[in-house]
Every structure is written in C-alpha cells, then in structure tokens.
Design an enzyme around this catalytic site. Structure first.
Site, short mmCIF file in Angstrom:
data_model
loop_
_atom_site.label_atom_id
_atom_site.label_comp_id
_atom_site.label_asym_id
_atom_site.label_seq_id
_atom_site.Cartn_x
_atom_site.Cartn_y
_atom_site.Cartn_z
N LYS A 166 42.05 36.25 33.87
CA LYS A 166 41.44 37.26 33.03
C LYS A 166 41.51 36.85 31.56
CE LYS A 166 40.62 40.06 36.43
NZ LYS A 166 39.27 40.53 36.77
N ASP A 194 37.25 35.49 33.55
CA ASP A 194 36.66 36.81 33.73
C ASP A 194 37.07 37.70 32.56
OD1 ASP A 194 35.78 39.29 34.55
OD2 ASP A 194 36.92 39.35 36.41
N GLU A 220 32.73 35.13 33.93
CA GLU A 220 32.41 36.38 34.61
C GLU A 220 32.46 37.57 33.65
OE1 GLU A 220 34.36 38.91 38.33
OE2 GLU A 220 34.44 36.72 38.31
N GLU A 246 29.42 43.07 39.72
CA GLU A 246 30.29 43.95 40.51
C GLU A 246 30.06 45.42 40.15
OE1 GLU A 246 34.63 44.20 38.63
OE2 GLU A 246 33.89 42.15 38.61
N ASP A 269 29.74 43.79 45.18
CA ASP A 269 30.90 44.20 45.97
C ASP A 269 30.41 45.15 47.04
OD1 ASP A 269 33.25 45.71 46.87
OD2 ASP A 269 34.31 44.75 45.22
N HIS A 296 32.10 39.91 44.83
CA HIS A 296 33.34 40.45 44.26
C HIS A 296 34.09 41.16 45.37
CE1 HIS A 296 35.63 43.79 42.29
NE2 HIS A 296 35.91 42.84 41.41
N GLU A 331 36.96 35.99 47.01
CA GLU A 331 37.91 36.43 45.99
C GLU A 331 39.14 37.03 46.65
OE1 GLU A 331 38.04 38.76 41.76
OE2 GLU A 331 36.35 39.16 43.10
#
Length: 379
Positions: A166, A194, A220, A246, A269, A296, A331
C-alpha cells in the site's frame, strides 16, 4: 426450487494491531455473509463487499422480492433486483448487496446440478491459480519503513514470488518505501503498488515516474474512482501500467471506464461488481477493450471460493494452444483476519504458490456455523 428464507451473518473481530490504507483505518475486520434457503433443503452462501450494516439493510429490503422465486432463475432475479433498487444507486451498496445474493444463487445452482459453479459458468480454463501476497498496509504506531520491510521480508521467506504493498501516505515517503521494498525483495519477485485512491493525478505521476526503475507490475487505484479523466491522463504521463475497478460496478459502470481508456488492468470484485453473473459479462468487455482482468479479492473463505471460480473461467488472451492457459494472479490477503478460513470446513490452503479451485458442488465449501456464532458481533 423456491426461495424460502434469507439470513445474513455479521462477522466482526477487533484488531489488536490496527492498520491503514490511504483511504481508511482498519480497527476491526467486518464482513457480511448471505445464506439462502430453498424448499428442497438446499442452502447457498454468498458474501458482500463493503460495509456490513449498509449491505444488511439493503438485503433485508430485497428479501420480499426474493421469497417464492425459483433460485435457478439467476438472471431474472438479478435484473429484477437491479430494476427495483436502481433509484437507490447503480453502484456501491446496492450492487454489493445484489452481489452477495447472486453468489449464493450460483452456489445453489451448483448444488442443484451437482457440479462445481465454474462448470455452470462455462467451464474452467484452469483449476490452479497462482497467488500474490497483498499486505504492506501502514501499521498504526509503528515506523513505516521498518515495519514494511519486516513484513515483505517474511513474504520473501514464505516463498511468495509476487507482493503488493500500500502507498498513498505522501510522495516522499512512498518513493522511499517502494525503493526500499524493491531492494529488499530483489529483482526476481514481482512488485505492485496500490494507492487506494490516495493521490490526485499530479502526485500520482510524481510517484510513478520516480520509481519507474523499480520494475512495478502495476499501479493500482492511483486516484479516486470517479475521476476517469485523471486515470486517462495518468496513462499518458507515467510509464507504469494502471489498474483499478474494485469500486466500479456493473457492466454499465465498467464499460464507461473502459471506453475512456482508464486502465491497462481491470480489477472487478465478484462480491461488489454484481456477483458472478455480472463478472462473467465483464470478461466480454475486457476482450472488447483489450485490457487484462486481474480480479480484486477481499473477504472470508466464501469470497475466496467465489473468486477462485471466477478466476477459473477467465479466458486466456491471447489463447495459448498446446500449453496450460496463463492465469491472472489471485489476490491473497495477508492481513490479520482470524475467521477468514476458520468459517469453512476445509480451508483454501496455499500449495507451492497456488490455490486450487474447489471441486465440490456449488462453490465447493462447507460453512462451520460454530465459527459464525463465535465471530458474530457482541457474541
């Protein structure tokens, strides 16, 4: 096979060590499961992405429209719910709730026909899915670089050959973090970043250009999901492939994003995009617009199982005749969640970097009800 009852199950666990993305702080793990009963005794399970309280309220509002319906009428049910509730939102919680219901119906369909759900979705191109480790959140109260390097070192030791971290915590800190992680992992392990829409287009480009020599597989959610023009501009102003989706919902929302040439990699997702029904349609949009689909995944064993069935039916593009079809990486969330696997009888365990798609009827999982009670809020 008439629907007779719909039950929602709230799951919650307070975290001893909270963590943060750029857009939120996680003090607990919160998830909502959907259980659908039919008059022939079959039970199907689904899961919703997002806020469990909001999702629960919507599912309770949708329940009167479902009782008495044939559970095998999956497409008519989907469209009925969407038409009735579209004025409450064509994305977000409305679609999250429909997603959980839709997944439970596909689970029921597989159990009724006594085959895996992926078979009903058109058949599996693959039954083993390579994974990547999702982690690298900012740990509350800990030094960012030190805790991050300790975490990714563990992934390297465990044998992961792809890791996502992240970012979105400030340009300078993110650049330092990414370079430190790349140095720690070496050149052989894939690295993704991300930002959880933590930047505007200007700062996202600054970060991306500064780490362009770090061999980043994708960047991302660099900007807010509503800012399609910023996604488009970023594809022109920095070299890293962009990923997102997502929090884009349904074929209509994702089609608009792809028409505006926002991403190189789409990440729907199944628990939020509209369920397996809608996810399957979105694969056609990926083909038409020439983008990769790398879904996702975030949730419990129910979400993992549903996502594995979706991964199984993603067609190779381009086809690779005579070889095992390439697969998008799965993921594999590594953050603390004590009930992620404990609520299913046979956990979905990693084997040499792969997860196997469940081969039982429906989603191929059995729920451990004692664990649902254990992690019910205020239990």
């Amino acid at each position: 096979m008439k629907i007779t009852k719909i039950i929602t199950h709230h799951l919650s666990h307070s975290l001893e060590h909270p963590f943060e993305s750029a857009s939120m702080r996680f003090l607990s793990r919160e998830h909502l499961l959907v259980e659908i009963h039919c008059d022939n005794g079959l039970v199907g399970w689904g899961e919703c992405l997002g806020n469990r309280l909001v999702n629960d309220a919507l599912i309770k509002s949708m329940t009167p429209h479902l009782i008495g319906e044939n559970a095998l009428d999956i497409e008519p049910i989907w469209l009925k719910l969407y038409n009735v509730f579209r004025d409450q939102g064509q994305r977000g919680a409305t679609i999250n709730a429909i997603s959980g219901i839709d997944i439970a119906l596909w689970d029921l369909a597989g159990k009724y026909h006594q085959c895996p759900t992926y078979q009903l979705l058109g058949g599996a191109f693959r039954k083993k899915i390579p994974v990547y480790a999702t982690g690298g959140f900012r740990m509350v109260g800990e030094d960012r670089i030190d805790s991050l390097l300790k975490e990714v070192s563990e992934y390297k030791t465990q044998g992961f050959n792809a890791v996502k971290i992240k970012i979105g915590f400030g340009v300078a800190l993110d650049i330092e973090s990414i370079k430190a992680v790349r140095n720690c992992l070496g050149s052989d392990i894939e690295l993704m970043i991300d930002a959880n829409h933590g930047y505007d287009a200007i700062d996202a480009a600054r970060v991306a250009n500064a780490v362009s020599d770090c061999n980043i597989l994708w960047f991302e959610e660099p900007v807010t999901p509503e800012s399609l023009s910023s996604y488009h501009r970023l594809r022109q102003t920095q070299p890293i492939p962009l990923a997102g989706g997502e929090t884009w919902h349904t074929r209509w929302g994702i089609n608009e994003a792809l028409k505006q040439q926002t991403v190189d990699i789409l990440q729907p997702d199944v628990c939020g995009v509209g369920g397996l029904s809608e996810a399957r349609k979105i694969l056609t949009l990926c083909d038409i617009h020439g983008v990769r689909c790398v879904p996702h995944v975030w949730g419990t064993g129910v979400a993992l199982a549903a996502a594995l069935h979706f991964h199984a039916v993603i067609p190779p593009n381009p086809p690779s005749y005579g070889n095992t079809p390439d697969s998008p990486r799965f993921e594999y969330d590594q953050t603390h969640n004590p009930f992620r696997q404990s609520i299913i009888r046979q956990p979905l365990t990693l084997n040499e970097g792969y997860l196997t798609v469940p081969s039982g009827h429906g989603l191929g999982i059995e729920i451990v009800r004692e664990e649902l009670s254990r992690y019910a809020p205020n239990s």
